[in-house]
Scaffold this motif. Structure first.
Motif, PDB file in Angstrom:
ATOM      1  N   THR A 173      44.137  46.938  38.614  1.00  0.00           N
ATOM      2  CA  THR A 173      45.642  46.328  38.951  1.00  0.00           C
ATOM      3  C   THR A 173      45.586  46.357  40.976  1.00  0.00           C
ATOM      4  O   THR A 173      46.286  45.777  40.936  1.00  0.00           O
ATOM      5  CB  THR A 173      46.375  47.791  38.750  1.00  0.00           C
ATOM      6  OG1 THR A 173      46.438  48.225  37.453  1.00  0.00           O
ATOM      7  CG2 THR A 173      47.617  47.560  38.871  1.00  0.00           C
ATOM      8  N   ALA A 174      44.953  47.115  41.314  1.00  0.00           N
ATOM      9  CA  ALA A 174      45.196  47.875  42.662  1.00  0.00           C
ATOM     10  C   ALA A 174      44.499  46.408  43.523  1.00  0.00           C
ATOM     11  O   ALA A 174      45.245  45.718  44.120  1.00  0.00           O
ATOM     12  CB  ALA A 174      43.860  49.522  43.434  1.00  0.00           C
ATOM     13  N   LEU A 175      43.582  45.770  43.203  1.00  0.00           N
ATOM     14  CA  LEU A 175      42.838  44.879  43.444  1.00  0.00           C
ATOM     15  C   LEU A 175      43.575  43.225  42.974  1.00  0.00           C
ATOM     16  O   LEU A 175      43.767  42.571  44.519  1.00  0.00           O
ATOM     17  CB  LEU A 175      41.855  44.327  42.411  1.00  0.00           C
ATOM     18  CG  LEU A 175      40.795  42.745  42.732  1.00  0.00           C
ATOM     19  CD1 LEU A 175      40.584  43.001  44.079  1.00  0.00           C
ATOM     20  CD2 LEU A 175      39.568  42.713  41.805  1.00  0.00           C
ATOM     21  N   LEU A 176      44.269  42.963  41.997  1.00  0.00           N
ATOM     22  CA  LEU A 176      45.694  42.475  41.604  1.00  0.00           C
ATOM     23  C   LEU A 176      46.693  41.986  42.762  1.00  0.00           C
ATOM     24  O   LEU A 176      47.099  41.364  43.084  1.00  0.00           O
ATOM     25  CB  LEU A 176      45.867  41.943  40.368  1.00  0.00           C
ATOM     26  CG  LEU A 176      45.017  40.888  40.014  1.00  0.00           C
ATOM     27  CD1 LEU A 176      43.248  41.513  39.788  1.00  0.00           C
ATOM     28  CD2 LEU A 176      45.164  40.898  37.851  1.00  0.00           C
ATOM     29  N   VAL A 177      47.376  44.081  42.782  1.00  0.00           N
ATOM     30  CA  VAL A 177      48.765  43.714  43.608  1.00  0.00           C
ATOM     31  C   VAL A 177      48.099  43.810  45.275  1.00  0.00           C
ATOM     32  O   VAL A 177      49.262  43.070  45.807  1.00  0.00           O
ATOM     33  CB  VAL A 177      48.804  45.119  43.129  1.00  0.00           C
ATOM     34  CG1 VAL A 177      50.278  45.357  44.168  1.00  0.00           C
ATOM     35  CG2 VAL A 177      49.017  45.611  41.814  1.00  0.00           C
ATOM     36  N   HIS A 181      47.937  38.616  43.204  1.00  0.00           N
ATOM     37  CA  HIS A 181      47.933  37.683  41.979  1.00  0.00           C
ATOM     38  C   HIS A 181      48.705  38.855  41.605  1.00  0.00           C
ATOM     39  O   HIS A 181      48.906  39.467  40.941  1.00  0.00           O
ATOM     40  CB  HIS A 181      46.241  37.772  41.423  1.00  0.00           C
ATOM     41  CG  HIS A 181      45.545  37.520  42.520  1.00  0.00           C
ATOM     42  ND1 HIS A 181      45.276  35.940  42.963  1.00  0.00           N
ATOM     43  CD2 HIS A 181      44.226  37.896  43.075  1.00  0.00           C
ATOM     44  CE1 HIS A 181      44.459  36.091  44.010  1.00  0.00           C
ATOM     45  NE2 HIS A 181      43.530  37.111  44.181  1.00  0.00           N
ATOM     46  N   ASP A 182      48.485  37.525  40.006  1.00  0.00           N
ATOM     47  CA  ASP A 182      49.835  37.386  38.513  1.00  0.00           C
ATOM     48  C   ASP A 182      49.203  38.765  38.011  1.00  0.00           C
ATOM     49  O   ASP A 182      47.672  38.934  37.756  1.00  0.00           O
ATOM     50  CB  ASP A 182      49.745  36.649  38.082  1.00  0.00           C
ATOM     51  CG  ASP A 182      50.245  36.572  36.901  1.00  0.00           C
ATOM     52  OD1 ASP A 182      50.624  37.377  36.610  1.00  0.00           O
ATOM     53  OD2 ASP A 182      50.514  35.278  35.944  1.00  0.00           O
ATOM     54  N   LEU A 183      49.752  39.520  37.960  1.00  0.00           N
ATOM     55  CA  LEU A 183      49.418  40.805  37.315  1.00  0.00           C
ATOM     56  C   LEU A 183      49.038  40.792  35.959  1.00  0.00           C
ATOM     57  O   LEU A 183      48.391  41.489  34.957  1.00  0.00           O
ATOM     58  CB  LEU A 183      49.965  42.051  37.053  1.00  0.00           C
ATOM     59  CG  LEU A 183      50.616  42.231  38.722  1.00  0.00           C
ATOM     60  CD1 LEU A 183      51.366  44.061  39.366  1.00  0.00           C
ATOM     61  CD2 LEU A 183      49.466  42.975  38.798  1.00  0.00           C
ATOM     62  N   ARG A 184      49.577  39.331  34.579  1.00  0.00           N
ATOM     63  CA  ARG A 184      48.820  39.328  33.704  1.00  0.00           C
ATOM     64  C   ARG A 184      47.498  38.809  33.781  1.00  0.00           C
ATOM     65  O   ARG A 184      46.758  39.074  33.007  1.00  0.00           O
ATOM     66  CB  ARG A 184      49.634  38.162  33.236  1.00  0.00           C
ATOM     67  CG  ARG A 184      51.499  39.026  32.703  1.00  0.00           C
ATOM     68  CD  ARG A 184      52.627  37.333  32.101  1.00  0.00           C
ATOM     69  NE  ARG A 184      51.737  37.751  30.484  1.00  0.00           N
ATOM     70  CZ  ARG A 184      51.988  38.497  29.728  1.00  0.00           C
ATOM     71  NH1 ARG A 184      53.045  39.627  30.095  1.00  0.00           N
ATOM     72  NH2 ARG A 184      51.838  38.947  28.848  1.00  0.00           N
TER      73      ARG A 184
END
Length: 201
Positions: A173-177, A181-184
């Motif tokens: 989650t941390a990486l994508l946020v 990036h799209d959290l999906r």
């Protein structure tokens, strides 16, 4: 946006100005980020006064910790509500992961604050993080003890394994946020990892 009143039972017992101030902080975080938020911003968004703020909270940091605590409680409630305990365990994993992603996607500024700002608060935020992980672990153990898991012959997940699943999910989650990036994009890797751990014991 998450609001203080999302958690109705707990919020009802609290002072109404406290709820307004928490909503004011959430609004300001969405608008300008936590670091650039001041107490003046919070009370302006809450339509109250600094005197009222300091009657409820000793500092902006204390207000943030309470907001994040409620946010974590609401996240757990959302996941539990989304899972059908009678259905196949793999379907439950998908329901839980999807509910997690839906919740944090609707509260990305708060999620980013949890990831970036809460650790910077130091020792004062340590009990918050520990309690949040304990409650999330409790949730995962309880969910894996339901009828769908029992029918598959799966015992409740151990607390160490639950913590490994949750820690990996938090890091992804941390990486994508942080990278915008799209959290999906979390959904399928999280489902694959969770099924491997939960079904391979």
């Amino acid at each position: 946006m998450s609001t203080a009143l999302d958690n109705g039972a707990r919020a009802a017992a609290d002072h109404p100005f406290r709820d307004r101030l928490l909503d004011g902080l959430a609004s300001s975080i969405n608008e300008r980020g936590y670091r650039d938020t001041t107490v003046a911003d919070i009370v302006r968004d809450a339509r109250t006064s600094k005197r009222t703020f300091y009657e409820q909270f000793a500092s902006k940091e204390e207000c943030l910790i309470e907001l994040l605590r409620r946010n974590n409680d609401n996240l757990i409630a959302s996941i539990v509500a989304a899972v059908d305990p009678e259905t196949d365990w793999r379907a439950q994993v998908r329901q839980a992961v999807t509910a997690y992603v839906d919740y944090i996607s609707a509260r990305q500024a708060i999620t980013l604050t949890w990831i970036r700002e809460a650790p910077a608060l130091g020792a004062v935020a340590h009990p918050l993080h520990r309690t949040a992980m304990e409650h999330l672990t409790d949730m995962l153990v309880e969910l894996t003890a339901n009828p769908g898991f029992r029918r598959a012959g799966l015992a409740p997940v151990s607390r160490p394994l639950a913590l490994i699943i949750l820690g990996g999910l938090r890091e992804l989650t941390a990486l994508l946020v942080e990278d915008g990036h799209d959290l999906r994009g979390i959904i399928e890797p999280a489902i694959t990892a969770s099924e491997a751990v939960l079904g391979g014991r």
